[in-house]
Design a protein around this motif. Structure first.
Motif, PDB file in Angstrom:
ATOM      1  N   CYS A  17      -1.857  -1.788   1.683  1.00 39.73           N
ATOM      2  CA  CYS A  17      -3.248  -1.884   1.138  1.00 39.73           C
ATOM      3  C   CYS A  17      -3.868  -2.940   1.585  1.00 39.73           C
ATOM      4  N   GLN A  18      -3.381  -4.063   1.595  1.00 40.83           N
ATOM      5  CA  GLN A  18      -4.021  -5.347   2.341  1.00 40.83           C
ATOM      6  C   GLN A  18      -4.713  -4.920   3.708  1.00 40.83           C
ATOM      7  N   ARG A  19      -4.150  -3.990   4.314  1.00 37.56           N
ATOM      8  CA  ARG A  19      -4.589  -3.722   5.852  1.00 37.56           C
ATOM      9  C   ARG A  19      -5.694  -2.297   5.731  1.00 37.56           C
TER      10      ARG A  19
ATOM     11  N   ARG B  51       1.930  -3.035  -1.045  1.00 39.74           N
ATOM     12  CA  ARG B  51       1.183  -4.232  -1.273  1.00 39.74           C
ATOM     13  C   ARG B  51       0.384  -4.724   0.186  1.00 39.74           C
ATOM     14  N   GLY B  52       1.496  -4.711   0.990  1.00 44.05           N
ATOM     15  CA  GLY B  52       1.300  -5.244   2.460  1.00 44.05           C
ATOM     16  C   GLY B  52       0.043  -4.150   2.987  1.00 44.05           C
TER      17      GLY B  52
ATOM     18  N   HIS C 226      -9.944  -7.874  -3.388  1.00 47.81           N
ATOM     19  CA  HIS C 226      -9.731  -9.199  -3.302  1.00 47.81           C
ATOM     20  C   HIS C 226      -8.220  -9.283  -2.628  1.00 47.81           C
ATOM     21  N   LEU C 227      -7.600  -8.432  -2.788  1.00 44.95           N
ATOM     22  CA  LEU C 227      -6.108  -8.201  -2.277  1.00 44.95           C
ATOM     23  C   LEU C 227      -6.351  -8.105  -0.746  1.00 44.95           C
ATOM     24  N   GLY C 228      -7.397  -7.495  -0.265  1.00 46.15           N
ATOM     25  CA  GLY C 228      -7.649  -7.381   1.124  1.00 46.15           C
ATOM     26  C   GLY C 228      -8.225  -5.862   1.618  1.00 46.15           C
ATOM     27  N   ALA C 229      -8.132  -4.911   0.684  1.00 50.12           N
ATOM     28  CA  ALA C 229      -8.466  -3.555   1.145  1.00 50.12           C
ATOM     29  C   ALA C 229     -10.015  -3.731   1.266  1.00 50.12           C
TER      30      ALA C 229
END
Ligand code: PXL
Length: 279
Positions: free
Chosen positions: A135-137, A132-133, A170-173
């Protein structure tokens, strides 16, 4: 005069039998004119869909490998993270990202965690959180529907693809590509969404049964296409079309399908696509 060869760091396992991860990404990327630098997370006698798999976790080797690569001062145009051996590898992967992600270097993440509603054997809560972390980056992520549900902390996601993609972005990707998307007339394909853009999708006929490593082959083609200047939409269309070419001649038995998508004899199609003859 040839263009400068692009380079990619491939953070994936080496499974000897059953086409997946490095045994897929390496030939596809090379065929697409990209130099590969493997950063091998695990050595397995076969992927985990087989029984009695021999596994060697390479976590302890990654630190000295990274140290030497850093000394060699090799830069890359992209980092592609796929199957990892466990949450214990996240710190060294993070260190690799600190070293490599500079300037225009892109981060592609395929959060390889599960399929058909279940996590693969050995994928822990820590791995899910780690992905998850990552993917956010990422610039682009490639979850299937099961992986998307775990990333979004839902046990089952029956939401329409566009809704899942919006939540992933929305998560960050910066962009997300969802694989295993059902289409009309029992077709199957993928949908992509870049922030502030419209969803795009591409479909091909669905063949019965499940091929291991399909997601790995798909992501490798899209990433290879992007590094060759294709838009995300065009890369996804190429990958869906290439996958269809590979699967339509594939052997029908479930046992054969465990060995992965037979792509080798179809690689010339990728060369033709890059020279503008198809795509
Ligand atoms: O294709 C995904 C994958 C990659 N690597 C290993 C796997 C799997 C899926 O089962 O077991 C080792």
């Amino acid at each position: 005069m040839l263009n400068k060869t692009k380079k990619i760091l491939l953070v994936q396992d080496m499974s000897c039998v059953g086409r997946c991860s490095l045994t897929v990404a390496l030939p596809v990327m090379s065929c697409m004119g990209i130099q590969v630098i493997p950063f091998p997370t695990m050595l397995l006698s076969a992927h985990t869909g087989f029984k009695n798999v021999y596994k060697r976790d390479l976590t302890d080797d990654l630190e000295p490998i990274l140290r030497h690569i850093e000394e060699l001062d090799v830069g890359v145009d992209a980092v592609y993270i796929g199957y990892i051996a466990g949450a214990g590898q996240l710190p060294v992967i993070d260190r690799a990202l600190s070293h490599f992600l500079a300037g225009d270097t892109k981060l592609y993440v395929d959060p390889v965690m599960g399929d058909e509603g279940r996590l693969y054997p050995g994928i822990t809560k820590g791995v899910v959180e780690g992905f998850r972390g990552l993917c956010q980056r990422a610039d682009v992520i490639f979850p299937n529907r099961t992986e998307a549900a775990f990333l979004l902390e839902e046990t089952a996601s029956s939401s329409p693809p566009e809704e899942i993609l919006r939540q992933l972005v929305h998560l960050g990707a910066k962009a997300a590509v969802l694989t295993g998307v059902p289409g009309e007339n029992s077709a199957i394909g993928a949908a992509s969404l870049e922030a502030d853009a419209q969803m795009c999708s591409a479909f091909a006929p669905r063949y019965p049964g499940c091929f291991h490593g399909t997601g790995d082959l798909f992501a490798a083609v899209v990433i290879g296409a992007q590094l060759n200047g294709f838009s995300l939409k065009a890369g996804v269309e190429l990958a869906v079309c290439f996958m269809d070419e590979c699967l339509k001649d594939a052997p029908p038995s479930p046992q054969e399908r465990l060995y992965g998508v037979p792509f080798e004899q179809k690689l010339p199609l990728l060369l033709r696509a890059l020279s503008g003859k198809i795509a």
